[in-house]
Design an enzyme around this catalytic site. Structure first.
Site, PDB file in Angstrom:
ATOM      1  CD  GLU A 120      -1.523  56.616 -17.762  1.00  0.00           C
ATOM      2  OE1 GLU A 120      -0.635  56.299 -18.570  1.00  0.00           O
ATOM      3  OE2 GLU A 120      -2.546  57.240 -18.083  1.00  0.00           O
TER       4      GLU A 120
HETATM    5 ZN   LIG Z   1      -3.201  56.870 -22.584  1.00  0.00          ZN
END
Ligand SMILES: [Zn+2]
Length: 675
Positions: free
Chosen positions: A626
């Protein structure tokens, strides 16, 4: 218990729809209602139990979930004002005052001295200074009041309160609510309980992975100048292949997407009209009007003249219009059924009388310029390596399963550029390309990406609308589509796992079945076709996480997919620290220890995600980034989320640092020898 869960979100399978609470059909004819305006907001949720309920509503939560010192949770979400208001009865509000100013709950002190175990104590250094992260358990459980006193190498010291974490009622331990800035590099920490217990530990460095290869003078990087829609990404892939034909292949993945296209629609009060043809294939040329015949006792009549549909409404003996929505729908389907399909608006019963409406052009409402193709799209992979014959360890990097995550394709493009443009001059790069076989897919979901660029920037899913007519009126169009990263076949919604929705309007809609979407089939096709692939990075944004399987647990009993073996888990963690070291080397961005670990431990259950299928069905080390770590704001002393589409200056830096991480992973692959 290494790695307390930063959050404990249980994604309930309860199906509710935002649209169920929508207002009734507009009485007046004309332009159809617009989708509600959504924005990216940080909401404050009282506790984890409430967060479970919020998720059950189908709310579009991001992956940035931040527990607060008072036990509440802040989470970034894409919501309209109406959706936010609908969540208010649950105690959800827009996050306002810094949580540190809220009054913490006062836990009861334990009766006897409790036993404290320090599970992890680490320091890390970012561009903003030193930070401390401590995790500890008390035998008294979550009611214990703990604090962490640290001593620095240079003699400074300080004390930080700790907060308890529970997950589905189970106590996981105490930790600092967020990594705390400290004035010095901490060397020792003492955790003290109000109940009398105490423990001490040396504070270790984080991530403390292997230092990245020192780059030679003249190492080239920084090839990203802007956010790129899918057309530009494909052009870059092809251009790199033209320039480096000896080192690359372009692989056209076999499954065409549905295309950046939609059926054309118009809405007349409670009557929704949808073209059979896509807008780009004639649907946008259609027009319809509802005419008051201006005379008494006229029947309801539908006539088609080329692309023009005229509905002459029925009148009674006084000349008043009597045609109901249901009657108009039936007449349009009988008289113009070869061009359009008419349906009632949402849950409207069709009994209301329809008002006349002027000639209204049907529209697919798509705003991309004409040079953005409306045809089904070909997804491309760029294969990079000196030996692309299957004899080298394969590495797959794929981005933008989620359309709105604009930084993620840039990470893969920057990586490809660095590998190819430094091959001739940098021995370390040459070694990577000699020893690995790299597959880069900059955008898995080009249709959704186009929609995000040109129509609705918060688009997460692909563009394929599986909704029934009652959820397919034009104002619902920003909620259609399948969450590509919930459409895979391991630990899926259809297998009873948590964290995907059966509601076609939900942000995490799993689709009508496993692998129903070409986007997910393309990813798995690569794994199935190139069996030398042993490593995969699924690039997402934002929040600053680094994760690996298991990524889902079952609703019944919260049983996770099988844990990797101890040795595999150790390899995942060791590799993570190496990769995070490389990311941090770029501009001092550190991925927090409590955001490094298995998905189910550090984030939440995500049924049917791709990394799980790659790991469990293909034995591929399947990781998730992320990208886009929080930024420390020294003025407010809080960490701030960066969002899906930060100003390019920030997105650019994220692309550079995570490209370094991706290249570190390719380095791990180059050194990998199957056990
Ligand atoms: Zn995503």
């Amino acid at each position: 218990m290494r790695g307390l869960r930063a959050s404990a979100v249980v994604l309930s399978l309860t199906i509710t729809t935002f649209l169920a609470a929508s207002p009734s059909a507009p009485a007046a004819a004309g332009a159809p209602p617009e989708p509600e305006v959504t924005s990216l907001v940080t909401i404050s949720v009282p506790d984890t139990a409430t967060l479970e309920k919020v998720v059950a509503t189908g709310a579009d939560l991001t992956e940035r979930v931040r527990p607060q010192p008072d036990g509440s949770i802040q989470v970034d979400a894409v919501l309209s004002e109406g959706q936010l208001a609908a969540l208010a009865p649950l105690g959800v509000e827009k996050a306002g005052a810094p949580a540190a100013q809220k009054t913490p709950k006062t836990p009861k002190a334990a009766a006897a001295a409790d036993q404290i175990v320090i599970e992890r104590a680490v320091w890390f250094r970012t561009r903003d200074g030193y930070f401390l992260s401590v995790e500890a358990t008390s035998s008294a459980g979550p009611t214990a009041t703990l604090s962490a006193a640290w001593r620095g190498r240079g003699g400074a010291s300080g004390t930080v309160p700790m907060v308890p974490y529970t997950d589905a009622g189970a106590y996981l331990g105490h930790q600092l609510s967020t990594p705390a800035p400290v004035a010095d590099r901490p060397s020792w920490v003492t955790v003290t309980s109000a109940g009398g217990g105490t423990a001490q530990a040396r504070v270790k460095e984080w991530p403390d992975g292997e230092r990245p290869d020192r780059t030679i003078p003249g190492y080239r990087k920084d090839f990203i100048t802007q956010y790129m829609p899918p057309g530009q990404l494909n052009e870059r892939v092809k251009a790199l292949h033209r320039q480096f034909p000896q080192l690359t292949d372009v692989i056209a993945l076999p499954y065409l997407t549905n295309g950046y296209r939609r059926h054309a629609q118009a809405q007349f009060g409670a009557v929704v009209v949808t073209s059979l043809a896509y807008g780009s294939e004639g649907g946008n040329d259609l027009a319809m009007e509802l005419v008051d015949p201006g005379a008494q006792g006229r029947p309801l009549q539908v006539t088609v003249n080329g692309k023009l549909i005229t509905v002459s409404l029925a009148t009674d003996a006084s000349g008043a219009i009597t045609s109901t929505a249901a009657q108009v729908i039936a007449a349009v389907n009988a008289g113009a059924g070869s061009l359009v399909k008419a349906t009632p608006y949402r849950t409207d019963n069709g009994q209301g009388v329809v008002a006349p409406a002027p000639l209204t052009q049907l529209s697919d409402f798509l705003k991309a310029p004409a040079d953005v193709s409306r045809e089904p799209a070909r997804v491309l992979a760029l294969r990079i390596g000196a030996h692309r014959d299957g004899s080298r360890t394969g590495v797959l990097a794929y981005a933008q399963e989620h359309a709105r995550e604009w930084v993620t394709p840039l990470v893969t493009i920057e990586t490809a550029e660095r590998l190819l443009r430094n091959y001739a001059r940098d021995p370390a790069t040459r070694r990577l390309l000699q020893r690995t076989d790299i597959f880069i897919v900059p955008t898995v979901n080009p249709d959704g990406a186009n929609y995000s660029f040109y129509d609705y920037n918060f688009q997460r899913k692909n563009m394929t609308n599986h909704c029934p007519a009652a959820q397919a009126d034009p104002a619902a169009r920003n909620s259609w589509g399948v969450d590509v990263n919930r459409n895979y076949a391991v630990g899926s919604l259809f297998d009873g796992y948590v964290g995907a929705s059966a509601n076609c309007l939900s942000g995490t809609y799993a689709g009508p079945g496993e692998h129903s979407e070409p986007e997910s089939r393309n990813v798995i096709w690569l794994a199935r076709t190139y069996r030398n692939i042993k490593f995969a990075m699924n690039v997402h944004s934002y929040g600053g996480y680094f994760m690996w399987p298991p990524g889902a647990y079952q609703a019944a009993g919260r049983v996770t997919l099988p844990r990797p073996t101890k040795a595999q888990e150790a390899y995942f963690l060791r590799s993570a620290r190496t990769i995070e070291e490389a990311i941090a080397a770029e501009r001092g961005t550190v991925t927090w220890p409590q955001q490094t670990g298995p998905v189910t431990d550090v984030l939440y259950s995500a049924a049917g995600n791709s990394a799980d299928e790659l790991w469990y069905d293909f034995g591929i080390f399947g990781w998730d980034f992320e990208v886009g770590n929080d930024i420390w704001n020294p003025a407010t002393r809080t960490w701030e989320g960066v969002g899906f589409q930060p100003p390019f200056e920030e997105g650019h830096k994220e692309a550079l640092e995570y490209a370094s991480g991706l290249i570190a992973m390719i380095g791990l692959a180059a050194d990998y020898r199957a056990p």
